[in-house]
Write an enzyme that holds these catalytic residues in place. Structure first.
Site, short mmCIF file in Angstrom:
data_model
loop_
_atom_site.label_atom_id
_atom_site.label_comp_id
_atom_site.label_asym_id
_atom_site.label_seq_id
_atom_site.Cartn_x
_atom_site.Cartn_y
_atom_site.Cartn_z
CE LYS A 9 -2.28 -1.02 3.84
NZ LYS A 9 -1.69 -2.32 4.22
NE ARG A 84 -4.43 -1.17 9.94
CZ ARG A 84 -3.28 -0.64 9.53
NH1 ARG A 84 -3.25 0.57 9.05
NH2 ARG A 84 -2.19 -1.34 9.59
NE ARG A 118 7.35 -2.48 5.93
CZ ARG A 118 6.03 -2.31 6.06
NH1 ARG A 118 5.31 -1.98 5.00
NH2 ARG A 118 5.45 -2.50 7.21
NE ARG A 151 6.18 -0.23 10.11
CZ ARG A 151 4.98 -0.25 9.56
NH1 ARG A 151 4.80 0.32 8.38
NH2 ARG A 151 3.97 -0.81 10.17
NE ARG A 162 2.09 -4.67 11.24
CZ ARG A 162 3.16 -4.56 10.43
NH1 ARG A 162 4.27 -5.20 10.72
NH2 ARG A 162 3.09 -3.81 9.37
P1 AMP Z 1 0.75 0.59 9.22
O1 AMP Z 1 1.98 1.40 8.96
O2 AMP Z 1 -0.41 1.00 8.36
O3 AMP Z 1 1.00 -0.89 9.19
O4 AMP Z 1 0.28 0.95 10.73
C1 AMP Z 1 1.14 0.73 11.84
C2 AMP Z 1 0.32 0.67 13.11
O5 AMP Z 1 -0.36 1.91 13.33
C3 AMP Z 1 -0.79 -0.37 13.12
O6 AMP Z 1 -0.33 -1.68 13.48
C4 AMP Z 1 -1.75 0.21 14.16
O7 AMP Z 1 -1.28 0.00 15.48
C5 AMP Z 1 -1.67 1.72 13.86
N1 AMP Z 1 -2.67 2.14 12.84
C6 AMP Z 1 -2.43 2.65 11.60
N2 AMP Z 1 -3.57 2.92 10.96
C7 AMP Z 1 -4.58 2.57 11.79
C8 AMP Z 1 -6.00 2.57 11.69
N3 AMP Z 1 -6.64 3.01 10.59
N4 AMP Z 1 -6.71 2.13 12.77
C9 AMP Z 1 -6.10 1.70 13.89
N5 AMP Z 1 -4.77 1.64 14.04
C10 AMP Z 1 -3.99 2.06 13.00
#
Ligand code: AMP
Length: 212
Positions: A9, A84, A118, A151, A162
């Site tokens: 994404k 999400r 990554r 990360r 996740r």
């Molecule tokens: P990502 O970089 O999109 O994988 O997001 C990293 C972390 O941020 C996730 O594992 C969640 O803890 C938090 N996060 C990001 N976007 C959301 C969302 N829309 N709703 C809830 N938590 C989020």
């Protein structure tokens, strides 16, 4: 952009941002920025992000609302990592109009390999992959010279959590957007497919839907 963690994404959205000239909004980046800035909110949400759990809906919806109110969103935006949950999607319906939902379909083996390899730039957020999309100099961002890091949540235990969270909370959005006739599937079945090839497919889809 809808899809499991590691579906690409962020990689595709950042390229689309350059091509389409609309901002790429990653709620994951917003969360990481809050944590890094050690704000009160940052301290509160760190515990969720560290475990691979979702930040509570009301917090993330508020953060997104504030971001969408900024002037650069006037001509449109690409959302990465939001919504999400169904309740986030319902909140989004109230504050904005979504034109198209790109659903990235990627086999699990590719996701795990991608996430474990990554690395991300600390400075500009560019994403690399040590197997398929290597930086020219090890540990250094090609774009801005920033330091590349792995990360904290890209480790096997958190990746597993996740993916579970994605299946339970986010996957139902596929049906939600199918019913609204907004969903467009994008497939990436091969780890070595370059991002440009997928981006071309996405641009074709956007052209067909009149959103390009
Ligand atoms: P990502 O970089 O999109 O994988 O997001 C990293 C972390 O941020 C996730 O594992 C969640 O803890 C938090 N996060 C990001 N976007 C959301 C969302 N829309 N709703 C809830 N938590 C989020």
């Amino acid at each position: 952009m809808l899809g499991p963690p590691g579906a690409g994404k962020g990689t595709y959205a950042s390229r689309l941002n350059t091509i389409l000239g609309v901002p790429h909004i990653s709620t994951g980046d917003i969360v990481r920025d809050e944590i890094k800035a050690q704000t009160e909110l940052g301290k509160k949400i760190k515990k969720y992000s560290d475990k691979g759990e979702l930040v509570p809906d009301e917090i993330i919806i508020q953060l997104l609302k504030e971001r969408l109110e900024k002037p650069d969103c006037g001509k449109g935006f690409i959302l990465d990592g939001f919504p999400r949950t169904i309740s986030q999607a319902e909140a989004l319906d109230k504050i904005s109009n979504i034109d198209v939902v790109l659903n990235l379909n990627v086999p699990d083996e590719i996701i795990v390999t991608r996430l474990s390899n990554r690395v991300t730039c600390r400075k500009c957020g560019a994403i690399y992959n040590l197997l398929t999309l290597k930086p020219k100099r090890e540990g250094v961002c090609d774009n801005c010279g920033g330091e590349l890091y792995q990360r904290h949540d890209d480790n096997p235990d958190v990746i597993k959590e996740r993916l579970n969270v994605y299946r339970e909370k986010t996957q139902p959005l596929i049906d939600y957007y199918k019913k609204k006739r907004l969903l467009k599937d994008v497939w990436c079945k091969d780890l070595m497919t370059p991002p440009e090839t997928v981006v071309e497919k996405i641009l074709e889809i956007l052209g067909e839907t009149g959103k390009n």
